[in-house]
Scaffold this active site. Structure first.
Site, PDB file in Angstrom:
ATOM      1  N   GLN A 133      -7.222  11.540   6.641  1.00  0.00           N
ATOM      2  CA  GLN A 133      -6.435  12.291   5.649  1.00  0.00           C
ATOM      3  C   GLN A 133      -7.203  13.404   4.911  1.00  0.00           C
ATOM      4  O   GLN A 133      -6.652  14.469   4.682  1.00  0.00           O
ATOM      5  CB  GLN A 133      -5.877  11.294   4.627  1.00  0.00           C
ATOM      6  CG  GLN A 133      -4.943  11.884   3.607  1.00  0.00           C
ATOM      7  CD  GLN A 133      -4.389  10.823   2.676  1.00  0.00           C
ATOM      8  OE1 GLN A 133      -3.480  10.091   3.037  1.00  0.00           O
ATOM      9  NE2 GLN A 133      -4.928  10.730   1.477  1.00  0.00           N
ATOM     10  N   GLU A 134      -8.451  13.119   4.530  1.00  0.00           N
ATOM     11  CA  GLU A 134      -9.141  14.113   3.699  1.00  0.00           C
ATOM     12  C   GLU A 134     -10.614  14.240   4.072  1.00  0.00           C
ATOM     13  O   GLU A 134     -11.316  13.236   4.191  1.00  0.00           O
ATOM     14  CB  GLU A 134      -9.054  13.713   2.215  1.00  0.00           C
ATOM     15  CG  GLU A 134      -7.629  13.691   1.710  1.00  0.00           C
ATOM     16  CD  GLU A 134      -7.487  13.042   0.343  1.00  0.00           C
ATOM     17  OE1 GLU A 134      -8.426  13.144  -0.476  1.00  0.00           O
ATOM     18  OE2 GLU A 134      -6.437  12.418   0.100  1.00  0.00           O
ATOM     19  N   ASP A 182     -11.697  10.698   2.964  1.00  0.00           N
ATOM     20  CA  ASP A 182     -10.707   9.675   2.603  1.00  0.00           C
ATOM     21  C   ASP A 182      -9.951   9.376   3.892  1.00  0.00           C
ATOM     22  O   ASP A 182      -9.139  10.178   4.347  1.00  0.00           O
ATOM     23  CB  ASP A 182      -9.751  10.170   1.514  1.00  0.00           C
ATOM     24  CG  ASP A 182      -8.710   9.096   1.152  1.00  0.00           C
ATOM     25  OD1 ASP A 182      -8.748   8.005   1.744  1.00  0.00           O
ATOM     26  OD2 ASP A 182      -7.861   9.369   0.291  1.00  0.00           O
ATOM     27  N   GLU A 231      -2.720  19.284  -0.031  1.00  0.00           N
ATOM     28  CA  GLU A 231      -3.638  19.449  -1.167  1.00  0.00           C
ATOM     29  C   GLU A 231      -4.461  20.725  -1.072  1.00  0.00           C
ATOM     30  O   GLU A 231      -5.450  20.887  -1.786  1.00  0.00           O
ATOM     31  CB  GLU A 231      -4.556  18.232  -1.257  1.00  0.00           C
ATOM     32  CG  GLU A 231      -3.785  16.957  -1.566  1.00  0.00           C
ATOM     33  CD  GLU A 231      -4.654  15.717  -1.634  1.00  0.00           C
ATOM     34  OE1 GLU A 231      -5.846  15.787  -1.254  1.00  0.00           O
ATOM     35  OE2 GLU A 231      -4.145  14.668  -2.049  1.00  0.00           O
ATOM     36  N   ASP A 291      -9.288   2.852  -2.784  1.00  0.00           N
ATOM     37  CA  ASP A 291      -8.118   3.492  -3.409  1.00  0.00           C
ATOM     38  C   ASP A 291      -6.926   2.548  -3.239  1.00  0.00           C
ATOM     39  O   ASP A 291      -6.603   1.756  -4.137  1.00  0.00           O
ATOM     40  CB  ASP A 291      -7.896   4.872  -2.762  1.00  0.00           C
ATOM     41  CG  ASP A 291      -6.623   5.556  -3.235  1.00  0.00           C
ATOM     42  OD1 ASP A 291      -5.981   5.072  -4.183  1.00  0.00           O
ATOM     43  OD2 ASP A 291      -6.245   6.596  -2.647  1.00  0.00           O
ATOM     44  N   HIS A 320      -0.898  13.921   5.009  1.00  0.00           N
ATOM     45  CA  HIS A 320      -0.817  15.152   4.208  1.00  0.00           C
ATOM     46  C   HIS A 320      -0.683  16.416   5.052  1.00  0.00           C
ATOM     47  O   HIS A 320      -0.730  17.523   4.520  1.00  0.00           O
ATOM     48  CB  HIS A 320      -2.056  15.297   3.331  1.00  0.00           C
ATOM     49  CG  HIS A 320      -2.153  14.261   2.253  1.00  0.00           C
ATOM     50  ND1 HIS A 320      -3.262  14.093   1.465  1.00  0.00           N
ATOM     51  CD2 HIS A 320      -1.246  13.338   1.816  1.00  0.00           C
ATOM     52  CE1 HIS A 320      -3.053  13.117   0.598  1.00  0.00           C
ATOM     53  NE2 HIS A 320      -1.840  12.632   0.800  1.00  0.00           N
ATOM     54  N   SER A 380       0.557   8.856   0.415  1.00  0.00           N
ATOM     55  CA  SER A 380      -0.071   7.699   1.073  1.00  0.00           C
ATOM     56  C   SER A 380      -0.310   6.652  -0.017  1.00  0.00           C
ATOM     57  O   SER A 380      -1.364   6.587  -0.613  1.00  0.00           O
ATOM     58  CB  SER A 380      -1.370   8.102   1.757  1.00  0.00           C
ATOM     59  OG  SER A 380      -2.359   8.475   0.837  1.00  0.00           O
ATOM     60  N   GLU A 425     -13.827   6.847   1.463  1.00  0.00           N
ATOM     61  CA  GLU A 425     -12.729   6.183   0.738  1.00  0.00           C
ATOM     62  C   GLU A 425     -11.777   5.533   1.741  1.00  0.00           C
ATOM     63  O   GLU A 425     -11.484   6.118   2.785  1.00  0.00           O
ATOM     64  CB  GLU A 425     -12.008   7.261  -0.085  1.00  0.00           C
ATOM     65  CG  GLU A 425     -10.837   6.791  -0.906  1.00  0.00           C
ATOM     66  CD  GLU A 425     -10.201   7.973  -1.668  1.00  0.00           C
ATOM     67  OE1 GLU A 425     -10.913   8.929  -2.052  1.00  0.00           O
ATOM     68  OE2 GLU A 425      -8.971   7.940  -1.852  1.00  0.00           O
ATOM     69  N   LYS A 464      -6.004   6.315 -10.450  1.00  0.00           N
ATOM     70  CA  LYS A 464      -4.847   7.219 -10.491  1.00  0.00           C
ATOM     71  C   LYS A 464      -3.855   6.565 -11.452  1.00  0.00           C
ATOM     72  O   LYS A 464      -3.282   5.515 -11.121  1.00  0.00           O
ATOM     73  CB  LYS A 464      -4.180   7.297  -9.117  1.00  0.00           C
ATOM     74  CG  LYS A 464      -4.993   7.957  -8.018  1.00  0.00           C
ATOM     75  CD  LYS A 464      -4.288   7.705  -6.685  1.00  0.00           C
ATOM     76  CE  LYS A 464      -4.934   8.423  -5.538  1.00  0.00           C
ATOM     77  NZ  LYS A 464      -4.461   7.896  -4.226  1.00  0.00           N
ATOM     78  N   LYS A 522     -11.444  13.863  -8.470  1.00  0.00           N
ATOM     79  CA  LYS A 522     -10.979  14.257  -7.138  1.00  0.00           C
ATOM     80  C   LYS A 522      -9.656  14.990  -7.354  1.00  0.00           C
ATOM     81  O   LYS A 522      -8.646  14.371  -7.689  1.00  0.00           O
ATOM     82  CB  LYS A 522     -10.781  12.998  -6.293  1.00  0.00           C
ATOM     83  CG  LYS A 522     -10.380  13.274  -4.867  1.00  0.00           C
ATOM     84  CD  LYS A 522     -10.200  11.950  -4.131  1.00  0.00           C
ATOM     85  CE  LYS A 522      -9.448  12.144  -2.852  1.00  0.00           C
ATOM     86  NZ  LYS A 522      -8.737  10.947  -2.425  1.00  0.00           N
ATOM     87  N   HIS A 538      -6.284  12.989  -8.572  1.00  0.00           N
ATOM     88  CA  HIS A 538      -4.937  13.577  -8.474  1.00  0.00           C
ATOM     89  C   HIS A 538      -4.102  12.828  -7.436  1.00  0.00           C
ATOM     90  O   HIS A 538      -4.601  11.903  -6.781  1.00  0.00           O
ATOM     91  CB  HIS A 538      -5.050  15.059  -8.082  1.00  0.00           C
ATOM     92  CG  HIS A 538      -5.601  15.293  -6.699  1.00  0.00           C
ATOM     93  ND1 HIS A 538      -5.583  16.508  -6.059  1.00  0.00           N
ATOM     94  CD2 HIS A 538      -6.190  14.450  -5.801  1.00  0.00           C
ATOM     95  CE1 HIS A 538      -6.119  16.409  -4.866  1.00  0.00           C
ATOM     96  NE2 HIS A 538      -6.502  15.174  -4.688  1.00  0.00           N
ATOM     97  N   ARG A 539      -2.854  13.265  -7.248  1.00  0.00           N
ATOM     98  CA  ARG A 539      -2.021  12.805  -6.143  1.00  0.00           C
ATOM     99  C   ARG A 539      -1.750  14.019  -5.253  1.00  0.00           C
ATOM    100  O   ARG A 539      -1.966  15.166  -5.646  1.00  0.00           O
ATOM    101  CB  ARG A 539      -0.672  12.242  -6.636  1.00  0.00           C
ATOM    102  CG  ARG A 539      -0.739  11.085  -7.609  1.00  0.00           C
ATOM    103  CD  ARG A 539      -1.579   9.918  -7.164  1.00  0.00           C
ATOM    104  NE  ARG A 539      -1.277   9.338  -5.878  1.00  0.00           N
ATOM    105  CZ  ARG A 539      -0.755   8.117  -5.683  1.00  0.00           C
ATOM    106  NH1 ARG A 539      -0.482   7.357  -6.735  1.00  0.00           N
ATOM    107  NH2 ARG A 539      -0.572   7.638  -4.460  1.00  0.00           N
ATOM    108  N   SER A 540      -1.257  13.738  -4.049  1.00  0.00           N
ATOM    109  CA  SER A 540      -1.017  14.868  -3.145  1.00  0.00           C
ATOM    110  C   SER A 540       0.109  15.769  -3.653  1.00  0.00           C
ATOM    111  O   SER A 540       0.087  16.982  -3.471  1.00  0.00           O
ATOM    112  CB  SER A 540      -0.762  14.368  -1.729  1.00  0.00           C
ATOM    113  OG  SER A 540       0.178  13.320  -1.734  1.00  0.00           O
TER     114      SER A 540
END
Ligand code: 2PG
Ligand code: MG
Length: 415
Positions: free
Chosen positions: A160-161, A234, A204, A305, A151, A44, A279, A330, A381, A358-360
């Site tokens: 997403q999260e 997020d 993730e 983000d 994700h 994303s 986020e 990031k 994160k 991090h990234r996915s």
């Protein structure tokens, strides 16, 4: 007198990330030692991010490295981070690394920092803190226990999260243990409660059950009950937003929300579940809605983000408009260490919390952990479980054990 060092050889190679997608790692040598860093990749992505790879992917990045970059690196002093990052920009020649790819440039830039840290006999986190001038700190783990959106597969939540963090851990081990405990409990709750769900996970490592967003939050809150845990989301709202209809499309539920409805929805979630962190609640150009959310909730960590993509000028814009209280950092979003440090310094200057992320699509590389400590990140994160996520946690623990007298654990009150 400052000693000078030299890169004697350099290599870039194709490797695979946690999704099985191709990515790149770079190794740099000096006479004495070497340093290797792998680049992660996101799914994303914000539209102002560095382009991760050239048009023909990792293979083309490796070709470009061999043809154009390598000879510029050999002989260069890795301690000159700014100079080296200038070389990367010059060789690339675009404003967003779209020719050589932000993942190649990030891996080179970070490997140079690691090599320089080794050569100057400085712990990497301290080397980064020296580059930034920011006081290092122990970052609290902010981890994804349930995932959806880009994700996860269809049927999972649209958000997403679903994130948790330990609000007042007394030790570093306890900080990570707390998130792991929530993840474990959540697995049990979901498998018992969601018919037909066998425990499948998102990219993730969060659970990805076929339930809607509010139900997901209810289960996460249930799993966290009795633990001193803050809750967050997020939303990754740019991935939901349709600019033609100007609505947020919650595809898995067949619901569309106007900006006003999106605001009300987020407001309702923050209030009902006492969220501490949100986020990307709105699409990446809507600074005004972010500001409105900050005004509505004076202590909520509204985090940007895709809104700021680790770019100093966007961090400044968000700060001036009072759109955020936290920003994601990031390094591969911006493609080099110098620019990541500058974004962190800009955030620090405005009193904005850094969330180093991090990234996915990840690897077991743990450069990120040092970045989080060295940039004074309030949070790292980096997920909760899965080898590539736990690699970051374990590196934080190693740093903590060796250098705890220099790093304070900051408390973050849960709402
Ligand atoms: C995010 C990230 C990481 P991606 O949106 O914050 O969790 O996702 O790496 O896919 O951009
Ligand atoms: Mg995000």
């Amino acid at each position: 007198m400052n000693q000078s060092f030299e890169i004697t050889d350099a290599d870039a190679s194709l490797i695979f990330d946690s999704r099985g997608s191709e990515t790149i790692e770079v190794e740099l040598w000096s006479e004495k030692t070497s340093a290797r860093v792998a680049a992660p990749s996101g799914k994303s992505r914000g539209s102002n991010e560095a382009v991760p790879f050239p048009p023909r992917g990792v293979v083309e990045a490796v070709e470009l490295f061999e043809r154009e970059l390598k000879r510029r690196l050999v002989g260069f002093d890795p301690v000159d981070q700014r100079g080296l990052d200038m070389v990367l920009k010059e060789v690339d020649g675009t404003s967003n690394f779209s020719r050589i790819g932000g993942n190649l440039s990030y891996a080179v830039s970070a490997a140079a920092a690691l090599l320089a840290a080794k050569l100057t006999d400085t712990p990497l986190w301290k080397y980064i803190s020296n580059l930034s001038g920011i006081k290092p700190s122990f970052p609290l783990p902010l981890g994804n226990v349930l995932g959806g959106g880009a994700h996860a597969a269809e049927g999972a939540p649209d958000i997403q999260e679903f994130l948790v963090f330990p609000a007042k851990p007394s030790t570093a081990e306890d900080a990570f243990r707390t998130n792991i405990e929530v993840h474990r409990r959540l697995g049990r709750v979901l498998i018992q409660s969601v018919g037909g769900y066998g425990g499948g996970k998102s990219d993730e490592g969060g659970y990805a059950p076929p339930i809607e967003d509010k139900t997901a939050l209810k289960y996460v809150a249930e799993a966290a009950r009795g633990l001193d845990v803050g809750l967050g989301l997020d939303v990754a709202a740019s991935t939901l937003y349709n600019p033609q209809t100007k609505t947020y499309v919650y595809r898995n539920r067949g619901v569309q929300r106007t900006t006003r409805e999106q605001f009300n929805f987020i407001q309702e979630l923050v209030e009902s579940y006492k969220l501490s962190y949100v986020e990307d609640p709105f699409e990446e150009t809507d600074f005004e809605s972010y500001s409105e959310l900050c005004r509505a909730f004076p202590s909520l960590l509204v985090c940007g983000d895709d809104l700021v993509v680790t770019r100093k000028e966007l961090v400044r814009k968000a700060a001036e408009r009072r759109s955020v209280r936290a920003v994601i950092l990031k390094p591969n979003q911006v493609g080099c260490i110098t620019d990541t440090v500058e974004a962190a310094v800009e955030a620090e200057r405005h009193g904005i919390v850094r969330v180093v992320s991090h990234r996915s699509g990840e690897t077991c590389d743990a450069f990120l952990s040092h970045l989080a400590v060295g940039l004074g990140g309030r949070f790292i994160k980096a997920g909760v479980v899965g080898g590539e996520r736990v690699a970051k946690a374990n590196e934080i623990l190693r740093i903590w054990r060796k250098h705890r007298s220099e790093l304070a654990i900051k408390e973050v009150a849960s709402a």
